[in-house]
Structures are given as structure tokens and as C-alpha cells.
Design an enzyme around this catalytic site. Structure first.
Site, PDB file in Angstrom:
ATOM      1  N   GLU A  18       0.820  -1.211   0.000  1.00 55.69           N
ATOM      2  CA  GLU A  18       0.000   0.000   0.000  1.00 55.69           C
ATOM      3  C   GLU A  18       0.853   1.261   0.000  1.00 55.69           C
ATOM      4  O   GLU A  18       0.563   2.233  -0.700  1.00 55.69           O
ATOM      5  CB  GLU A  18      -0.942  -0.016   1.207  1.00 55.69           C
ATOM      6  CG  GLU A  18      -1.913  -1.174   1.237  1.00 55.69           C
ATOM      7  CD  GLU A  18      -2.808  -1.258   0.017  1.00 55.69           C
ATOM      8  OE1 GLU A  18      -2.901  -0.281  -0.750  1.00 55.69           O
ATOM      9  OE2 GLU A  18      -3.421  -2.321  -0.197  1.00 55.69           O
ATOM     10  N   HIS A  57       2.098   2.154  -3.399  1.00 53.81           N
ATOM     11  CA  HIS A  57       1.156   2.854  -4.274  1.00 53.81           C
ATOM     12  C   HIS A  57       1.358   4.365  -4.172  1.00 53.81           C
ATOM     13  O   HIS A  57       1.212   5.092  -5.157  1.00 53.81           O
ATOM     14  CB  HIS A  57      -0.283   2.498  -3.901  1.00 53.81           C
ATOM     15  CG  HIS A  57      -0.764   1.217  -4.513  1.00 53.81           C
ATOM     16  ND1 HIS A  57      -0.580   0.903  -5.838  1.00 53.81           N
ATOM     17  CD2 HIS A  57      -1.430   0.158  -3.970  1.00 53.81           C
ATOM     18  CE1 HIS A  57      -1.112  -0.289  -6.095  1.00 53.81           C
ATOM     19  NE2 HIS A  57      -1.629  -0.760  -4.974  1.00 53.81           N
ATOM     20  N   HIS A  67      -5.811  -6.208 -11.396  1.00 57.43           N
ATOM     21  CA  HIS A  67      -5.347  -7.121 -10.357  1.00 57.43           C
ATOM     22  C   HIS A  67      -4.874  -8.442 -10.933  1.00 57.43           C
ATOM     23  O   HIS A  67      -4.231  -9.234 -10.228  1.00 57.43           O
ATOM     24  CB  HIS A  67      -6.464  -7.368  -9.347  1.00 57.43           C
ATOM     25  CG  HIS A  67      -7.024  -6.102  -8.792  1.00 57.43           C
ATOM     26  ND1 HIS A  67      -8.173  -5.529  -9.275  1.00 57.43           N
ATOM     27  CD2 HIS A  67      -6.564  -5.286  -7.834  1.00 57.43           C
ATOM     28  CE1 HIS A  67      -8.406  -4.414  -8.616  1.00 57.43           C
ATOM     29  NE2 HIS A  67      -7.438  -4.243  -7.741  1.00 57.43           N
TER      30      HIS A  67
END
Length: 534
Positions: free
Chosen positions: A348, A351, A436
Site C-alpha cells: 500500500e 502505491h 489485479h
């Protein structure tokens, strides 16, 4: 939501996105800043040439602006760090002072002479022995740097190692040791655990050191050494947003303790999940700083925040540009456990790095590359952290899946198709897949480039990676593969980069780092061919 177990940029860990967390194209764009700092930064970079003598600069050095301060009268002070021949110069930082009109007014620095590194005469293995300390664990195999923080401030080529252990009073200790690469002598030891150090026991990470902030008679889970990054409890509340506009934000109630210890390793203690999130942020911060010289997500030294215990039965985690934060749910208790594992946190946080650099568009092939970048760096962070409770591997999310999930991990970098939906190799229809799943080809490329093809076992995990053309690859090592991908991301990739352009970007990166026609350059080309990107 649970049918698509993938990490989403700016959204959620699983495929159903959270409306609050998806920034619009407008919100994802950088906020305009006052022109004075940017002009000052440009002039300061120019001073590295026009006043090279003052700055101890040379043509093989590169400078990076890390901060600009502008006084009320317009006088500016631009802080920069430097590299020479791609090696960070520790102690080579400099502040350039300029008048309101931009006139050069001088420089602040401690560096005594121009860095001029030569080839090391002492091997990393020999230097490692010198760096070892009783009751301390070596956490890496050494990185070449230019060390200039010694008493005489003269730059020397050095091997830098990280060791961790405990002080006599039980306080955690993390020491970086620089060993002269020409003589083998220890040049410098740096303790990075400062005052108000504590520890915590997470759900996954075990007992880990934490940097805390004292507030009155209590301690906050807020790290002053990493940009003020903090972790708080969302109190099982959720954001309420419509069309990208939020009318309510779940809280981030910073965890506090009357002692310097947080959590007990169980989810009944709400701080345990917070320990994992803060630790994951710490390790990811350190990874980017130690390996790439990047201080924080945007490279500006500013920290982010973490929210844990988000919503009820929320089996997801996400990065959100708008709050510069990471958010973690507690899982649904049947398929997924709390989502605060180290690789999820690193994914995360990465990102955010991607958003601040190439800003890869989150759809089509560029979206797959965005997702893959987070998986790639998550694997690299796991290996970097060298935590026996969360050993490095090429699986993603293996700690958060429960038996009901039906798979031992969220995805598999050696053979992405093991998840039943991700392709191992590129095809013309790849851009039509959910990001994904289209990420699988880049994940496969990274694994093959790092470790090679065929069957092998690493840290107790078995892998068996195929190639589309039947070739046999030996791999160039994870460190080189990671450096190539990062340079490609930050130097050559743009918002619309697709797989063909990613091949070109990584070849350019390999050429920059290792030379045209080098073993690493040739391996990048062969590995892309092995996943059918030609």
C-alpha cells in the site's frame, strides 16, 4: 468482493473498490505550489555547476533537492543530498543560500573534499566481519556508499551494514556501521534508535522496535524519525463518500500508552494491529531510504499515517492519496484475517510512491504495472526486513489468508496463474483484464529476473517458474532486479506506460546502472522475452 483477491492502488486490497479511496484524475494531480520554492530549487541545482568548488561538486555527481525554506524577505535555503557514480554520499548534504533575487550567497556543508570513489579493495564478506558486534544480528550483506560523516569529513568508499539488537537496559538498538572499503577499518557507527524508543508486539511481526513521541505522561505511536508517521484506531467506523467527495472520514485516533510498549500479539488488544501497521511503515520507509536514498513516500521527508480497525468485517486494505494514508480492515474472520501484514503495508505504501513518480494510470496495462510495482516492492521489503516472524518470499498476503480462502496466498509471483485468474505471459488481450490480474506478467518478470526459472526452494517456500519460450534463466539476484525496476519506475515510466514500454524502461534502467550489454542488461531482455514481451 472476495472473488477478486488483489491489491488496488488508491482503493482496496480486494477487487471491490471503496468509493472514498479512489482519487479522481483531478485529485490525483499535484497541488500547485508557490513558485518561489521551485525557482529557488532550480537555481540551487544550477549552483552545483556554477559554484562547483564551494559545493565540492563534479560532473559525475548528481544532486537531489529534499527541501526548500523561504524566509519572509524571500531569501531561500535549498537543502540537497548527492550521489557520485550512483553511490549515496553520506554526509554530503548541502544547503545553498540565495538572495530574494536569486543571487548565490553561499553554501552550508561539512564535506571537506570532492568524493572520488575507486573500486573496493576489501570484500563485502571481510567488511561484514568487521561490522559484526556481540549480541547483535547483521541484517544485510552490505551496500557500497561514500562515507563522509567521520571526524575529518573526508569522503571514503565504504561498505555499510545494518545490525540490530538490544542495549544493556533492554532498549532496542539499530546500528549502521560503515567499514572502509579500502582498508577494512570501521569508520562510523550510527545508532538510529533515539530517545523515547519503545517496542510493540504485533499480530504478525512479533516484538519489534518502535520510535515514539512523548506527550505529557504518555507515549504516542508517532515516529519523529520518519517524518512523524503515526498509527491510529479507526474505531470500526468507515468513510462516507459520494463521487469522490467525503462528508465523513473515519478517525485516526493515535494509539497511546503509559509505557513504551504497545500491543500483546492478540487482536483483543487493539494496539496489536497498530504495531504491525507502524512497523510495516517503518520497514518500508527504511527500505526506500537505505536502498534508494528516498526519504518518505514523496521523497520530501514527510510521513504518512495508518488507520487500523476500519469498518466492520472489512476484508480489505487501501492507500488513499487524498489523506496520504493507509487503511486496514480486520478481515471477515472466514477468508481473511486482519490485513496488517508486512507485505500488505509495503504494497500500500508503494502505491503512494508510484503516485508520486510515474503515476501509472490505474487501468489497462499501465494499471497492471501499477499493481505489480506494489507487489514487487512488497517482496523486496519483506526480504529487506529479515524478520523471522515474516520471512521474505515471493508470495503476497500469505499471512492474512485463512483456510476458508481456499488458497495459501493472494498471489504467486513465480507462477501467477496459480491464483486461477492471472496470466503467466503477455498476450494482446492482457489490457482487457482487471488490473489485479494483468499485474501477473510483471510479477512473473521480476521473479524470473531475480531468481531464474525452474524449481527451487527459498526460505522454505517452493517455487517452480516457467518461461513462455522454454528458455532457462539463472536470474541476476533480487537486489539488482529491484534497483532496475525502481529506476525504471522513477526515471523512465510515465502515466501511460504499457508492457512494451516497460521493457524499454527497464532496459534503459539496466543500461544506466550496469552498462549496455552487461549481464544484467542482457538478462532483462531475455526475461521479458521469457514472459512474451518482445
Amino acid at each position: 468482493m472476495r472473488n477478486s483477491p488483489r491489491l488496488m492502488a488508491g482503493a482496496a486490497l480486494l477487487a471491490a473498490p471503496l468509493a472514498a479511496a479512489v482519487p479522481s484524475a483531478a485529485s490525483a494531480a499535484p497541488t500547485p505550489t508557490a513558485p518561489v520554492p521551485s525557482v529557488a530549487a532550480a537555481r540551487a541545482l544550477g549552483a552545483t555547476e556554477s559554484h562547483a568548488g564551494d559545493l565540492k561538486a563534479s560532473s559525475d555527481q548528481r544532486f537531489q533537492v529534499v527541501g526548500v525554506t523561504v524566509d519572509r524577505d524571500g531569501t531561500s535555503h535549498t537543502r540537497m543530498v548527492r550521489t557520485v557514480g550512483n553511490l549515496p554520499v553520506l554526509g554530503g548534504d548541502v544547503v545553498v543560500h540565495q538572495s530574494p533575487s536569486g543571487t548565490y550567497e553561499g553554501t552550508s556543508l561539512t564535506l571537506r573534499s570532492r568524493p572520488n570513489p575507486t573500486a573496493p579493495k576489501v570484500s563485502a564478506a571481510k567488511a561484514k566481519k568487521a561490522a559484526a558486534a556481540k549480541h547483535y544480528t547483521l541484517r544485510d550483506n552490505g551496500t557500497l556508499v561514500v562515507e563522509a560523516r567521520t571526524a575529518d569529513h573526508r569522503p571514503r568508499l565504504a561498505w555499510r551494514f545494518q545490525t540490530s539488537g538490544k542495549k544493556a537496559d533492554g532498549t532496542p538498538s539499530r546500528v549502521y556501521t560503515s567499514v572502509d572499503a579500502l582498508t577494512g577499518a570501521v569508520l562510523f557507527r550510527e545508532e538510529t534508535i533515539k530517545t523515547d524508543a519503545g517496542d510493540g508486539q504485533g499480530l504478525y511481526s512479533g516484538t519489534v522496535p518502535l520510535q515514539l513521541t512523548k506527550s505529557g505522561t504518555s507515549y504516542q505511536m508517532k515516529d519523529p524519525t520518519r517524518g512523524g508517521t503515526y498509527t491510529g484506531d479507526a474505531q470500526n467506523q468507515a468513510d462516507l463518500c459520494f463521487f469522490g467527495f467525503c462528508v465523513f472520514r473515519a478517525p485516526t485516533n493515535v494509539f497511546t500508552s503509559t509505557t513504551t510498549h504497545f500491543g500483546d500479539g492478540t487482536n483483543t488488544n487493539r494496539a496489536s494491529a497498530g504495531v504491525d501497521a507502524q512497523y510495516g511503515t517503518d520497514e518500508t520507509w527504511d527500505f526506500y531510504k537505505d536502498v534508494f536514498g528516498r526519504t518518505g513516500i514523496k521523497g520530501d521527508g514527510k510521513g504518512s499515517s495508518n488507520r487500523v480497525h476500519y469498518d466492520n468485517n472489512y476484508a480489505n486494505a487501501f492507500w488513499d492519496d487524498s489523506c496520504f494514508c493507509m487503511t486496514y480492515g480486520d478481515g471477515d474472520g472466514t477468508q481473511l484475517a486482519p490485513l496488517t501484514a508486512l507485505d500488505v503495508a509495503a504494497h500500500e505504501m508503494t502505491h503512494g510512491v508510484t503516485s508520486a513518480t510515474a503515476n501509472l494510470t490505474y487501468s489497462g496495462e499501465s494499471g497492471g504495472l501499477n499493481e505489480a510495482t506494489s507487489d514487487i516492492m512488497a517482496a523486496a521489503v519483506e526480504f529487506y526486513a529479515n524478520n523471522p516472524s515474516e520471512q521474505g518470499n515471493y508470495l503476497v498476503g500469505e499471512r492474512v489468508v485463512l483456510p476458508g480462502f481456499g488458497s495459501p496466498a493472494l498471489r504467486f509471483m513465480d507462477k501467477p496463474s496459480r491464483d486461477g485468474k492471472s496470466p503467466d505471459f503477455w498476450s494482446s488481450s492482457l489490457g482487457n483484464l482487471d488490473v489485479h490480474y494483468s499485474s501477473g506478467v510483471a510479477n512473473h518478470f521480476y521473479y524470473l529476473l531475480s531468481e531464474g526459472s525452474g524449481a527451487k526452494t527459498i526460505n522454505g517456500v517452493s517455487y517452480n517458474s516457467p518461461t513462455s519460450d522454454g528458455s532457462t534463466l539463472s536470474g541476476i539476484g533480487r537486489d539488482a532486479a529491484t534497483r532496475i525496476w525502481y529506476r525504471a519506475l522513477t526515471t523512465y515510466m510515465t502515466s501511460g506506460t504499457d508492457y512494451k514500454a516497460a521493457r524499454a524502461a527497464t532496459l534503459n534502467a539496466a543500461k544506466d546502472l550496469y552498462g549496455l550489454g552487461s549481464a544484467q542488461y542482457n538478462a532483462v531482455a531475455a526475461t521479458w522475452t521469457a514472459v512474451n514481451v518482445n
